[in-house]
Design a protein around this motif. Structure first.
Motif, short mmCIF file in Angstrom:
data_model
loop_
_atom_site.label_atom_id
_atom_site.label_comp_id
_atom_site.label_asym_id
_atom_site.label_seq_id
_atom_site.Cartn_x
_atom_site.Cartn_y
_atom_site.Cartn_z
N ASP B 21 0.82 -1.21 0.00
CA ASP B 21 0.00 0.00 0.00
C ASP B 21 0.85 1.26 0.00
O ASP B 21 0.39 2.33 -0.41
CB ASP B 21 -0.90 0.02 1.25
N HIS B 22 2.09 1.18 0.47
CA HIS B 22 2.89 2.39 0.66
C HIS B 22 4.17 2.42 -0.17
O HIS B 22 4.85 3.43 -0.21
CB HIS B 22 3.25 2.54 2.14
N GLY B 23 4.50 1.32 -0.85
CA GLY B 23 5.66 1.29 -1.76
C GLY B 23 6.98 1.63 -1.09
O GLY B 23 7.20 1.28 0.09
N PRO B 24 7.89 2.32 -1.84
CA PRO B 24 9.26 2.55 -1.36
C PRO B 24 9.33 3.30 -0.02
O PRO B 24 10.28 3.10 0.74
CB PRO B 24 9.89 3.40 -2.46
N SER B 25 8.34 4.12 0.30
CA SER B 25 8.42 4.91 1.53
C SER B 25 8.47 3.99 2.76
O SER B 25 8.92 4.40 3.84
CB SER B 25 7.25 5.88 1.64
N ILE B 26 8.00 2.78 2.61
CA ILE B 26 8.03 1.79 3.69
C ILE B 26 9.14 0.76 3.44
O ILE B 26 9.91 0.43 4.35
CB ILE B 26 6.66 1.05 3.74
N THR B 27 9.22 0.27 2.21
CA THR B 27 10.13 -0.84 1.95
C THR B 27 11.60 -0.42 2.06
O THR B 27 12.42 -1.18 2.60
CB THR B 27 9.88 -1.45 0.54
N VAL B 28 11.93 0.79 1.57
CA VAL B 28 13.34 1.20 1.60
C VAL B 28 13.84 1.42 3.04
O VAL B 28 14.90 0.88 3.40
CB VAL B 28 13.58 2.44 0.69
N PRO B 29 13.13 2.15 3.89
CA PRO B 29 13.60 2.25 5.28
C PRO B 29 13.72 0.88 5.96
O PRO B 29 14.65 0.65 6.74
CB PRO B 29 12.52 3.10 5.96
N ALA B 30 12.81 -0.04 5.65
CA ALA B 30 12.90 -1.39 6.23
C ALA B 30 14.18 -2.08 5.76
O ALA B 30 14.87 -2.73 6.54
CB ALA B 30 11.67 -2.22 5.83
N CYS B 31 14.52 -1.90 4.47
CA CYS B 31 15.74 -2.50 3.92
C CYS B 31 16.98 -1.93 4.61
O CYS B 31 17.93 -2.66 4.94
CB CYS B 31 15.84 -2.26 2.42
N ILE B 32 16.99 -0.61 4.82
CA ILE B 32 18.16 0.03 5.48
C ILE B 32 18.35 -0.57 6.87
O ILE B 32 19.45 -0.96 7.25
CB ILE B 32 17.95 1.57 5.55
N SER B 33 17.25 -0.66 7.61
CA SER B 33 17.33 -1.18 8.97
C SER B 33 17.80 -2.64 8.96
O SER B 33 18.66 -3.04 9.76
CB SER B 33 15.96 -1.05 9.64
N PHE B 34 17.24 -3.43 8.04
CA PHE B 34 17.63 -4.85 7.96
C PHE B 34 19.10 -4.99 7.56
O PHE B 34 19.83 -5.81 8.14
CB PHE B 34 16.74 -5.56 6.93
N ALA B 35 19.54 -4.18 6.59
CA ALA B 35 20.93 -4.28 6.10
C ALA B 35 21.91 -3.97 7.21
O ALA B 35 22.98 -4.58 7.31
CB ALA B 35 21.13 -3.35 4.91
N ARG B 36 21.56 -3.01 8.06
CA ARG B 36 22.43 -2.68 9.20
C ARG B 36 22.48 -3.82 10.20
O ARG B 36 23.53 -4.12 10.76
CB ARG B 36 21.93 -1.41 9.88
N ALA B 37 21.33 -4.47 10.42
CA ALA B 37 21.26 -5.55 11.41
C ALA B 37 21.89 -6.84 10.89
O ALA B 37 22.29 -7.71 11.68
CB ALA B 37 19.81 -5.80 11.81
N HIS B 38 21.96 -6.99 9.58
CA HIS B 38 22.50 -8.22 8.98
C HIS B 38 23.61 -7.85 8.00
O HIS B 38 23.43 -7.97 6.78
CB HIS B 38 21.40 -8.99 8.25
#
Lengths: 360, 360
Positions: B21-38
């Protein structure tokens, strides 16, 4: 046919006192409490006189609106349907249903074996013209505070589209009886709102419902039951039973988690004491006992099924459901709604199948 | 075939950044957070470069384990499957699935249109040998704190008994991947524990399961999902979807009731402040976002579906599901479990039916 009055004053209810996990120790106190709260109603307590009368004596002075009707046999929770039907002709369930058939009572209530209750009720009372298969219906809670009537909850594991139409008719009449809503909104339980969704039975049931005179609002999804989007939600007994038990399961889990978190450490325990009144209000609103009492619809008589594990508070709620069904003339409502649909419903004549024994 | 190691260290994941429903505005921040954690994982962000890169820049310094792969088209949430499949060959979903097929990524994650994701994944990746129909599976919460894997949740509205057996095999492998349990307990969702309960499909599926090598524990009921009685619960996609959405509905209703009761009057509001830490723990344990990320099982590749309405916290959970599936070698587990069952499963060859488009 002249319009029937919306309410009549009193109900005469035959109560199977022997059914359920706890038998008379629960059902008799519930009857005493109900009889006091409804002095115009009359309760006929059916079962072993020697088991019932001592428990009645606890109430002190005899209640004028309670009588006892002896029945020598008891259907056990695990009795096969054939045993209940053929070998126990003087069972409390059978005697209670017969009191309804003979006009001695306007409704009967039992917490006994669902399969046996359904089979015996069907044998004694017969189905209404146009109905192949009785269904089990109950009001599930929703955010609006009024219940959503859901059916079938397990009497028919396998359904044809015409059965779902019959359920819609019966559910509509039950909703009218419970809420005085003249044209309850009917939803068809599906896995998406679009017409093309679902399996073949549901798609064809959707066509029948759209062609009917019912107030059909289209497909609804599982979460819509609790949003109050429809007054009645129709489904086959397999899906309905899974939905009912899944939601009971998740509600119990949440209750357990709340108890656990408020029991974790001294501060939380102190908080629990302070927050007790609020938590109690929450618990009361999601208390499944308040929703106890499912209607066996499609029979030529009012039959209410209490959950087998209910306590006296819950069983009394089932008695109240019977009172409401009788005083709101549910049976007349169903018969009246069925009439204009007789031609569609009779398309299924001959497809009658044995009732599954489901639910406890 | 030698036993595969239980874990591998890192995963390479293709992320459809345009779906939901929200596209990149949600998916990209989630990716940044995940990439830092992994830091050992690698994320390939698929979608319109001009939409993704500005949001990546917000992270400040570039993350070494994130790259962007341009895809010019977007499958809309309401696009019919044919449009998604035939007219949008450069969609972010299709490009992400192709990266998995070509071995560039070990898994893909999307919050897009479920029907399109399933059809495209199936077209690009194909199904595993012995599997007619992919299924949607997720872990639902239970009182034990471990999840219960439930499938199918809506990919197949109509099933044959053999499909339920296939779901059991795939669900068993997923449970092994998630929990390291070697022989997960498989339950068949039904409306009673007895063997004679249910509809024809379920009864025949029970026979197949009893004859299989799986750790089949028999019928389970809706509430058993939340009691943790089985590690895997198998059902057709219609029933599973209704069960999933009904439980979401009742959980939301209880949440609303708790909020309402703690907002009723000054004393309750004060209590809410005091009880906030406990209520927060309760909320966190029943937070459906924590369970986000359903697996599309039966494909020759790992595909994880996020709920379309998820926020960044929830979408990151779906990325974690992909990480777990890859590092626990879920696909190899499924293939290995399928092998001895190949003869039974192939009994259904030719019964393949089009995948339903369900769920958002």
């Amino acid at each position: 046919m002249p319009a029937t009055p919306a309410e009549q004053r009193s109900a005469s209810i035959a109560v199977d006192c022997m059914g359920g996990d706890h038998g008379p120790s629960i059902t008799v106190p519930a009857c005493i409490s109900f009889a006091r709260a409804h002095p115009n109603d009359r309760l006929i307590l059916v079962g072993r006189r020697e088991a019932i009368e001592p428990l009645l004596a606890v109430a002190g002075s005899a209640l004028p609106n309670i009588s006892v009707h002896h029945a020598s046999q008891v259907v056990e929770m695990d009795d096969p349907v054939e045993v209940a039907l053929r070998k126990k002709r003087d069972s409390s369930i059978r005697v209670a249903a017969t009191l309804v058939k003979e006009g001695e009572a306007a409704a009967c209530v039992s917490a006994g074996n669902t399969g046996a209750l359904m089979a015996i009720s069907r044998y004694v009372l017969k189905t209404l013209p146009g109905i192949d298969r009785p269904a089990i219906a109950t009001a599930m809670p929703n955010v609006l505070g009024r219940g959503t009537v859901v059916l079938d909850l397990g009497a028919n594991a396998q359904c044809e589209p015409e059965h779902l139409l019959q359920f819609a008719v019966m559910g509509s009449a039950l909703a009218t009886a419970l809420t005085d809503e003249e044209r309850p909104r009917i939803g068809l339980l599906n896995i998406g709102e679009e017409v093309i969704k679902g399996n073949d039975v549901v798609k064809r049931a959707g066509e029948l419902l759209r062609a009917s005179e019912l107030n059909f609002i289209g497909n609804v999804e599982g979460n819509d039951i609790f949003r109050g989007v429809a007054d009645v939600v129709v489904c086959d007994g397999f899906t309905g039973n899974v939905a009912l038990k899944s939601t009971e399961g998740v509600a119990q889990m949440i209750k357990a988690i709340i108890a656990e978190e408020f029991g974790r450490g001294l501060i939380s325990k102190a908080l629990k004491l302070v927050a007790a009144p609020v938590l109690l209000r929450v618990r009361s609103r999601v208390d499944h006992r308040r929703y106890n009492g499912a209607a066996l619809l499609g029979l030529n008589g009012v039959v209410i099924k209490s959950h087998g594990s209910m306590d006296a508070f819950g069983f009394e709620k089932a008695l109240e459901k019977a009172h409401e069904a009788v005083t709101h003339r549910m049976l007349e409502q169903i018969t009246r709604t069925l009439e204009p649909l007789r031609s569609v419903l009779h398309a299924t004549a001959g497809s009658e199948a044995p009732v599954e024994e489901t639910m406890q």
